[in-house]
Scaffold this motif. Structure first.
Motif, PDB file in Angstrom:
ATOM      1  N   ALA A  35       0.053   2.420   7.373  1.00 43.50           N
ATOM      2  CA  ALA A  35      -1.338   2.975   7.966  1.00 43.50           C
ATOM      3  C   ALA A  35      -0.418   4.210   7.775  1.00 43.50           C
ATOM      4  CB  ALA A  35      -1.113   2.941   9.570  1.00 43.50           C
ATOM      5  N   SER A  36       0.681   4.661   7.552  1.00 47.32           N
ATOM      6  CA  SER A  36       0.909   6.094   7.705  1.00 47.32           C
ATOM      7  C   SER A  36       0.946   6.511   6.075  1.00 47.32           C
ATOM      8  CB  SER A  36       2.443   6.563   7.660  1.00 47.32           C
ATOM      9  OG  SER A  36       3.246   5.606   6.796  1.00 47.32           O
ATOM     10  N   ALA A  37       0.658   5.706   4.511  1.00 44.92           N
ATOM     11  CA  ALA A  37       0.312   5.680   3.861  1.00 44.92           C
ATOM     12  C   ALA A  37      -1.404   5.642   3.861  1.00 44.92           C
ATOM     13  CB  ALA A  37       1.350   4.958   2.859  1.00 44.92           C
ATOM     14  N   ILE A  38      -1.884   5.573   4.637  1.00 45.81           N
ATOM     15  CA  ILE A  38      -3.415   5.595   4.174  1.00 45.81           C
ATOM     16  C   ILE A  38      -3.739   6.856   5.265  1.00 45.81           C
ATOM     17  CG2 ILE A  38      -5.250   4.366   4.503  1.00 45.81           C
ATOM     18  CD1 ILE A  38      -3.264   1.517   4.563  1.00 45.81           C
ATOM     19  N   ARG A  39      -4.787   7.134   4.570  1.00 43.89           N
ATOM     20  CA  ARG A  39      -5.695   8.871   5.196  1.00 43.89           C
ATOM     21  C   ARG A  39      -6.676   7.980   5.496  1.00 43.89           C
ATOM     22  NH1 ARG A  39      -9.000  12.114   2.437  1.00 43.89           N
ATOM     23  NH2 ARG A  39      -8.205  12.408   0.525  1.00 43.89           N
ATOM     24  N   ASP A  40      -7.690   6.939   4.515  1.00 50.37           N
ATOM     25  CA  ASP A  40      -8.615   6.541   6.251  1.00 50.37           C
ATOM     26  C   ASP A  40      -9.444   4.705   5.251  1.00 50.37           C
ATOM     27  OD1 ASP A  40     -10.482   7.273   3.787  1.00 50.37           O
ATOM     28  OD2 ASP A  40     -11.541   9.092   4.474  1.00 50.37           O
ATOM     29  N   MET A  41     -10.146   4.101   6.082  1.00 49.21           N
ATOM     30  CA  MET A  41     -10.502   3.072   6.037  1.00 49.21           C
ATOM     31  C   MET A  41     -12.329   2.818   5.830  1.00 49.21           C
ATOM     32  SD  MET A  41      -7.544   0.632   6.814  1.00 49.21           S
ATOM     33  CE  MET A  41      -6.745   1.427   8.349  1.00 49.21           C
ATOM     34  N   HIS A  42     -12.505   2.428   4.996  1.00 49.76           N
ATOM     35  CA  HIS A  42     -13.844   2.136   4.568  1.00 49.76           C
ATOM     36  C   HIS A  42     -14.177   0.813   4.969  1.00 49.76           C
ATOM     37  CE1 HIS A  42     -13.813   6.265   5.087  1.00 49.76           C
ATOM     38  NE2 HIS A  42     -15.236   6.184   5.656  1.00 49.76           N
ATOM     39  N   PHE A  56       0.698  -1.459   0.077  1.00 48.90           N
ATOM     40  CA  PHE A  56       0.360  -0.194   0.020  1.00 48.90           C
ATOM     41  C   PHE A  56       0.990   1.196  -0.203  1.00 48.90           C
ATOM     42  CE2 PHE A  56      -2.918  -3.019   2.500  1.00 48.90           C
ATOM     43  CZ  PHE A  56      -3.530  -2.632   1.220  1.00 48.90           C
ATOM     44  N   THR A  57       1.837   1.040   0.941  1.00 45.57           N
ATOM     45  CA  THR A  57       2.550   1.630   0.743  1.00 45.57           C
ATOM     46  C   THR A  57       3.418   2.919  -0.546  1.00 45.57           C
ATOM     47  OG1 THR A  57       3.616   2.070   2.820  1.00 45.57           O
ATOM     48  CG2 THR A  57       5.018   2.514   1.485  1.00 45.57           C
ATOM     49  N   ALA A  58       3.753   1.847  -1.819  1.00 41.93           N
ATOM     50  CA  ALA A  58       4.426   1.840  -3.629  1.00 41.93           C
ATOM     51  C   ALA A  58       2.778   2.797  -3.227  1.00 41.93           C
ATOM     52  CB  ALA A  58       4.764   0.648  -3.515  1.00 41.93           C
ATOM     53  N   LEU A  59       2.110   2.318  -3.326  1.00 43.77           N
ATOM     54  CA  LEU A  59       0.583   2.689  -4.125  1.00 43.77           C
ATOM     55  C   LEU A  59       0.056   4.251  -4.210  1.00 43.77           C
ATOM     56  CD1 LEU A  59      -2.030  -0.582  -4.077  1.00 43.77           C
ATOM     57  CD2 LEU A  59      -0.963   0.812  -6.292  1.00 43.77           C
ATOM     58  N   ALA A  60       0.649   4.305  -2.883  1.00 46.69           N
ATOM     59  CA  ALA A  60       0.945   5.941  -2.381  1.00 46.69           C
ATOM     60  C   ALA A  60       1.383   6.689  -2.246  1.00 46.69           C
ATOM     61  CB  ALA A  60       0.689   5.896  -0.649  1.00 46.69           C
ATOM     62  N   ARG A  61       3.137   6.124  -3.594  1.00 48.52           N
ATOM     63  CA  ARG A  61       3.777   7.277  -3.423  1.00 48.52           C
ATOM     64  C   ARG A  61       3.307   7.956  -4.478  1.00 48.52           C
ATOM     65  NH1 ARG A  61       6.937   2.824  -2.939  1.00 48.52           N
ATOM     66  NH2 ARG A  61       8.515   2.730  -0.712  1.00 48.52           N
ATOM     67  N   ASN A  62       2.113   7.187  -6.079  1.00 43.67           N
ATOM     68  CA  ASN A  62       1.785   8.147  -6.645  1.00 43.67           C
ATOM     69  C   ASN A  62       0.368   8.525  -6.367  1.00 43.67           C
ATOM     70  OD1 ASN A  62       4.132   7.972  -8.408  1.00 43.67           O
ATOM     71  ND2 ASN A  62       3.820   5.822  -8.850  1.00 43.67           N
ATOM     72  N   GLY A  66      -3.006  10.604  -5.650  1.00 51.19           N
ATOM     73  CA  GLY A  66      -2.624  11.990  -6.518  1.00 51.19           C
ATOM     74  C   GLY A  66      -3.160  13.230  -5.169  1.00 51.19           C
ATOM     75  N   ASP A  67      -3.934  12.915  -4.111  1.00 47.13           N
ATOM     76  CA  ASP A  67      -3.767  13.785  -3.249  1.00 47.13           C
ATOM     77  C   ASP A  67      -2.998  14.006  -2.536  1.00 47.13           C
ATOM     78  OD1 ASP A  67      -3.722  11.567  -1.510  1.00 47.13           O
ATOM     79  OD2 ASP A  67      -4.700  12.355  -0.267  1.00 47.13           O
ATOM     80  N   GLU A  68      -3.281  15.165  -1.624  1.00 52.09           N
ATOM     81  CA  GLU A  68      -1.841  16.144  -0.821  1.00 52.09           C
ATOM     82  C   GLU A  68      -1.137  15.454   0.084  1.00 52.09           C
ATOM     83  OE1 GLU A  68      -0.983  19.718   1.830  1.00 52.09           O
ATOM     84  OE2 GLU A  68      -2.986  20.003   0.063  1.00 52.09           O
ATOM     85  N   GLY A  69      -0.178  14.903   0.324  1.00 53.02           N
ATOM     86  CA  GLY A  69       0.039  14.119   0.746  1.00 53.02           C
ATOM     87  C   GLY A  69       0.203  12.259   1.077  1.00 53.02           C
ATOM     88  N   GLY A  70       0.219  12.548  -0.789  1.00 50.63           N
ATOM     89  CA  GLY A  70       1.194  11.175  -1.563  1.00 50.63           C
ATOM     90  C   GLY A  70      -0.364  10.024  -0.108  1.00 50.63           C
ATOM     91  N   GLN A  71      -1.092  10.073   0.042  1.00 48.51           N
ATOM     92  CA  GLN A  71      -2.347   8.697   0.638  1.00 48.51           C
ATOM     93  C   GLN A  71      -3.148   8.493  -0.227  1.00 48.51           C
ATOM     94  OE1 GLN A  71      -3.132  11.298   4.752  1.00 48.51           O
ATOM     95  NE2 GLN A  71      -1.422   9.598   5.167  1.00 48.51           N
ATOM     96  N   ILE A  72      -3.518   6.826   0.216  1.00 49.07           N
ATOM     97  CA  ILE A  72      -4.345   6.270   0.137  1.00 49.07           C
ATOM     98  C   ILE A  72      -5.635   6.425   0.498  1.00 49.07           C
ATOM     99  CG2 ILE A  72      -3.318   4.955  -2.223  1.00 49.07           C
ATOM    100  CD1 ILE A  72      -3.296   2.559  -0.313  1.00 49.07           C
ATOM    101  N   ARG A  73      -6.699   6.223   0.254  1.00 50.13           N
ATOM    102  CA  ARG A  73      -8.417   5.937   0.580  1.00 50.13           C
ATOM    103  C   ARG A  73      -8.412   4.245   0.222  1.00 50.13           C
ATOM    104  NH1 ARG A  73     -12.668   9.919   0.366  1.00 50.13           N
ATOM    105  NH2 ARG A  73     -12.945   9.269   2.094  1.00 50.13           N
TER     106      ARG A  73
END
Length: 274
Positions: free
Chosen positions: A134-141, A98-104, A106-113
């Protein structure tokens, strides 16, 4: 109201824990809870037959999905063309970085949802895998078995307070949102489900000095619930070390607050590094 696409002909596979969501009201509630905004990088785990995928695409126009079942990928891709741009990752989610996914992202801070209707037999491993990133994830639903959501959000003194809740709550804010009855799925599971929101805490607010040690302390503390901490943690420390952290050695794990577990693990880490 069914959301099943004519592209899909494969039945749910029991060995993969598949139960396809079909209730439009529940689907709309999930999309509303996620509330995607421009620039968000949404990643759905286990899209199945697209019940959540297509409404999210209609709303957001871009979505990455992680799907293990090869038979679902072609119909999912074909059906998605009418809704937006879909990126499919054909992998076991437990092997996805997930960290690798977050590197690209689009949102500010480089995080995924993260979003997903998690298979009941893999929900805990997926949650612990997400914690590692967790540091690469903004939130989870996530939609999970209601019993699991109850354990995730439980506090000290509850019969379902345990390792899962103590680990998740140390790293995330855990908020149960709403319950989902068996009839919302095809085929209907034998248990109730629930949707939960997890928001990772800011790294500086977590306050855990040694993450591996914290995990080991929590694991051992709840390994035999009837034992006091003095006995349950005998492989980690003695009673004096527990008391030095301001925690009662004669208490049982289910009586201890998350903050106390953090303080205990940090105290042990300092003693070992002294």
């Amino acid at each position: 109201m069914s959301t099943r696409s004519p592209h899909f002909t494969e039945p749910a596979k029991k060995h993969l824990g598949q139960h396809f969501l079909t209730d439009r009201g529940i689907i709309d509630s999930i999309v509303l809870a996620v509330d995607p905004k421009p620039g968000d990088r949404l990643v759905e785990i286990g899209p199945g037959q697209g019940a959540i995928t297509f409404p999210l695409l209609d709303r957001h126009k871009e979505l990455t999905v992680i799907e293990f079942d090869r038979d679902l990928i072609f119909p999912l891709t074909e059906a998605a063309r009418a809704h937006g741009t879909l990126e499919v990752i054909h992998r076991d989610v437990l092997t996805v970085d997930f960290t690798a996914l977050a590197r690209n992202a689009g949102d500010e801070g480089g995080q995924i949802r993260l979003v997903g209707n998690l298979p009941y037999n893999l929900s805990s491993p997926i949650l612990f895998h997400a914690l590692e990133h967790a540091s690469a994830i903004r939130d989870m639903h996530f939609m999970l078995q209601k019993e699991v959501v109850d354990r995730m959000a439980a506090g000290p003194g509850s019969k379902v307070y345990g390792r899962l809740g103590v680990m998740l709550q140390a790293y995330c804010h855990v908020t149960p949102l709403f319950d989902v009855p068996p009839g919302a799925f095809r085929p209907p599971p034998k248990v109730d489900s629930a949707v939960v929101r997890l928001v990772p805490r800011a790294p500086e607010s977590i306050g855990i000095d040694d993450h591996a040690l914290y995990s080991a302390v929590v694991r051992d503390a709840f390994g035999q619930r009837r034992k006091t901490l003095r006995n349950a943690l005998s492989n980690q420390c003695d009673a004096a070390a527990i008391e030095a952290a301001g925690v009662r050695p004669d208490a049982r794990a289910e009586q201890i607050e998350v903050a106390d577990f953090v303080r205990l693990a940090n105290s042990l880490a300092r003693q070992r590094n002294a």
